[in-house]
Design an enzyme around this catalytic site. Structure first.
Site, PDB file in Angstrom:
ATOM      1  N   GLY A  81       0.844  -1.203   0.000  1.00  0.00           N
ATOM      2  CA  GLY A  81       0.000   0.000   0.000  1.00  0.00           C
ATOM      3  C   GLY A  81       0.877   1.250   0.000  1.00  0.00           C
ATOM      4  N   SER A  82       0.434   2.257   0.763  1.00  0.00           N
ATOM      5  CA  SER A  82       1.048   3.586   0.648  1.00  0.00           C
ATOM      6  C   SER A  82       2.495   3.687   1.117  1.00  0.00           C
ATOM      7  CB  SER A  82       0.205   4.595   1.427  1.00  0.00           C
ATOM      8  OG  SER A  82      -1.083   4.638   0.861  1.00  0.00           O
ATOM      9  N   THR A  83       2.998   2.724   1.907  1.00  0.00           N
ATOM     10  CA  THR A  83       4.411   2.836   2.317  1.00  0.00           C
ATOM     11  C   THR A  83       5.320   2.822   1.085  1.00  0.00           C
ATOM     12  OG1 THR A  83       4.317   0.477   2.777  1.00  0.00           O
ATOM     13  CG2 THR A  83       4.322   1.917   4.679  1.00  0.00           C
TER      14      THR A  83
END
Lengths: 570, 113
Positions: free
Chosen positions: A288-290
């Site tokens: 995801g956003s990491t």
């Protein structure tokens, strides 16, 4: 004066008998010493000499401060000689309460037509003492090396465990088997008539050498803090599992690696392999956003954007290749730094598309995705990064927001540590030293540079942007009072295997970052699998980062740069 | 002369027998010492395991919180004081949170040991 008196008939008979007696003795002597000499000396050797197989103790594993994490202790094992037993039933009944084995099972073993059977192995010393006090015929005790993990479930997924015969089966025990295992040697002992050993037939014969000792990069206190906080978070979020890694970003040395739930390596026989799998290395998840941190570093390095480049957020909704991409809030114009700080999917997709598939793929590889980190632990997975040829129409968009790519926690923390380390990717490692049983240093592991992923200038810019994630963005709960924290939150939907689409209720939440941002000492990742309720990286994983970071910095004596006043009350 | 030779022969026999007997005796002694050494090594290893178990951070934390009524410091309560030689002026920060510092007295330990 008396003259010679000739012997009488009786005396002749006596002399004859004596001569016959001596003749018999002489004959027997010649038979034993000459004719049967070879055969009999072989028999005597068999009785006087005893060949035993001895194995040197397995090496000890200690943490970086010398605290014992795994070591061998000699414990009693009980064996039986069924052929010498008069009543196996009676013997089994007496042994059962001492060995904690069912008497019918013991009886079955004792009824076998064999000269040797194991009754119970690697018992507690007290059981051995009780057994010796019983002094049962046909039952004996021998000492065997048993592997002990004195701290129980502590660091279990990293240490792994050794099997009944002392061979390493998982974790460090398996990976460093050739160093840890003691030397195996056959020794010949002389026994007297009572069966006591006198001394080795060859006095120059030495005892088998024990295995080498390992010192880890893991710190017992940091590992304890990590395990405790992770376990608390997993319980609080009612999550399926959790993983956390703490690295020194300057060297790649792993200071802590925790997986929750843990297991006790002293008792593994009843556990499924799923319990002892080190998910920090084996299990790939969609980050995801990491991953936006990596995509952003690539875009800055290629000068596709600058931190103040304005990007339109499309009010939180954008269509790419017939797929609608959403943001968690309706965003308008944002600087590129804000795109990362507010974790805008739309902004990240637009940047990724500007970067293009080839450059995006190249930087993902440069940061170590799609390949093993070469950490010195077994079972590491390479994650999943398809070659550009295998990418579809929306792959660039998906990968830019951390979908369509599988990463392991160790890959992700290594990548984020590269940003902390001026853009240089290090090889993570857990064993720092190998020493001989006498304490002589055989090998010291030096930090190993894998490659430069981005320039130091880009890495420093990224640090400023990632600091904004904590001060003004989604990672506010990762803040540590008195320290500058840089990091990125991640909340990824899991693929539902039944429908083949993303689940709306099952998530992987994470936070990856480093602290202090101006002089990084710790790079950490927290991954919580399937938390219930408020399942966001910023609310579930970030607080764990903060709590562990604060305690570990304090333990390491890393002081805050911000002054405080104290009201003393002594 | 003959008597001397016989005596010498007897001495040699005696030395030979004494040497053999003494070798066996020393052999038993070596074996006993080896057994003692093994037993002591075993005891040392058991004590090392025990020490490692008792000194585990998890156990110390459990004893501290459950038996001694101690608690973990809350966020912001642990402050590392950095001493900079030559800088005697205290730094005043308007919004800093006052922190109470208590010094634990070791009366309990002193009494017990």
């Amino acid at each position: 004066m008396t003259g010679f008196v000739p012997p009488s008939g009786r005396q002749y008979i006596l002399l004859l008998l004596l001569l016959c007696g001596f003749g018999v003795v002489l004959f027997r002597l010649v038979t034993l010493q000459v004719w049967q000499a070879a055969e009999l000396s072989l028999k005597a050797d068999r009785q006087h000499r005893k060949t035993v197989s001895l194995e040197g103790a397995r090496g000890t594993i200690v943490d970086r401060t010398g605290k014992v994490l795994a070591m061998n202790v000699e414990v009693p094992s009980a064996f039986g000689v069924p052929t010498t037993l008069e009543s196996p039933t009676k013997t089994a009944r007496v042994l059962a309460p001492v060995l904690h084995v069912r008497s019918d099972e013991l009886e079955r073993k004792l009824r076998q037509a064999r000269n040797f059977v194991w009754l119970a192995r690697k018992l507690d010393p007290e059981q051995g003492r009780r057994l010796e006090r019983l002094s049962l015929d046909g039952v004996g005790v021998v000492m065997e090396g048993r592997r002990f993990y004195p701290k129980g479930p502590f660091l279990s997924h990293v240490l792994g465990f050794a099997g009944m015969d002392g061979e390493g089966l998982e974790g460090i025990e398996h990976r460093y088997e050739s160093y840890l295992r003691g030397e195996k040697r056959m020794m010949v002992l002389q026994r007297d008539a009572l069966g006591r050993s006198v001394f080795p037939s060859n006095l120059t014969e030495r005892s088998p050498t024990p295995g080498h000792n390992l010192a880890l990069t893991i710190d017992e206190v940091i590992q304890y803090i990590t395990e405790r906080e992770l376990e608390d978070a997993v319980i609080r979020a009612q999550a399926k599992s959790g993983t956390m890694i703490v690295l020194d970003p300057r060297t790649g040395a792993v200071l802590a690696m925790a997986v929750s739930p843990r297991f006790d390596p002293n008792v593994v026989s009843n556990l499924s392999p799923d319990r002892w799998r080190n998910k920090a290395l084996t299990d790939a998840y969609e980050p995801g956003s990491t991953l936006k941190a990596v995509m952003a570093a690539a875009a800055l390095e290629e000068r596709v954007v600058r931190p103040n480049t304005m990007v339109f957020g499309e009010h939180g909704r954008m269509t790419v290749a017939n797929t609608v991409i959403h943001d968690h809030e309706k965003l308008g114009w944002l600087s590129f730094a804000q795109v990362i700080q507010k974790s805008s999917n739309v902004g990240a997709v637009k940047t990724g598309m500007l970067l293009g598939e080839h450059r995006l793929h190249r930087y993902l590889q440069a940061f170590g995705f799609g390949q093993r980190t070469e950490i010195d632990l077994p079972g590491e997975g390479a994650g999943l990064l398809k070659s550009v040829k295998g990418w579809g129409r929306r792959s660039v968009a998906s990968i830019s927001i951390g979908q369509e790519i599988g990463v392991t926690p160790i890959q992700m923390v290594s990548a984020i540590a590269a940003l902390a380390n001026e853009g240089v990717l290090m090889r993570p490692y857990v064993v720092s030293e190998i020493r001989s049983p006498e304490g002589q240093l055989l090998k010291r592991v030096s930090p190993q540079v894998r490659r430069r992923a981005v320039s130091s200038e880009t890495a420093r810019t990224m640090t400023q942007i990632l600091e904004g994630v904590v001060t003004d963005g989604t990672g506010a709960k990762a803040a540590i009072p008195g320290f500058r924290v840089a990091g990125k939150t991640g909340t990824a939907q899991k693929l539902d295997p039944r429908t083949g689409s993303y689940s709306v209720s099952r998530f992987v939440t994470s936070f990856a970052g480093y602290v202090p941002a101006d002089n990084p000492r710790l790079a950490m990742i927290v991954v919580i699998d399937e938390p219930q309720g408020d399942a966001w990286g910023g609310t579930v994983a970030a607080p764990v980062f903060s709590r562990v970071g604060e305690q570990v910095l304090s333990y390491l004596g890393v002081g805050s740069n911000e002054p405080v006043t104290l009201a003393m009350s002594l | 002369m003959k008597i001397l030779a016989v005596l010498l022969g007897l001495c040699l026999v005696f030395v030979f027998v004494w040497e053999r007997v003494d070798m066996v005796r020393v052999g038993y002694q070596i074996e006993r010492l080896k057994r003692d050494k093994t037993a002591l090594e075993r005891q040392r290893d058991e004590l090392r395991v025990q020490f490692s178990t008792l000194s585990a951070s998890g156990r110390i934390a459990r004893v501290a919180t459950k038996e001694l009524g101690m608690g973990l410091p809350q966020q912001g309560q642990v402050i590392l004081v950095q001493f900079r030689p030559g800088n005697t002026q205290p730094v005043a920060v308007a919004d800093a949170v006052p922190v109470e510092v208590r010094v634990a007295k070791n009366d309990l330990l002193a009494r017990r040991y």
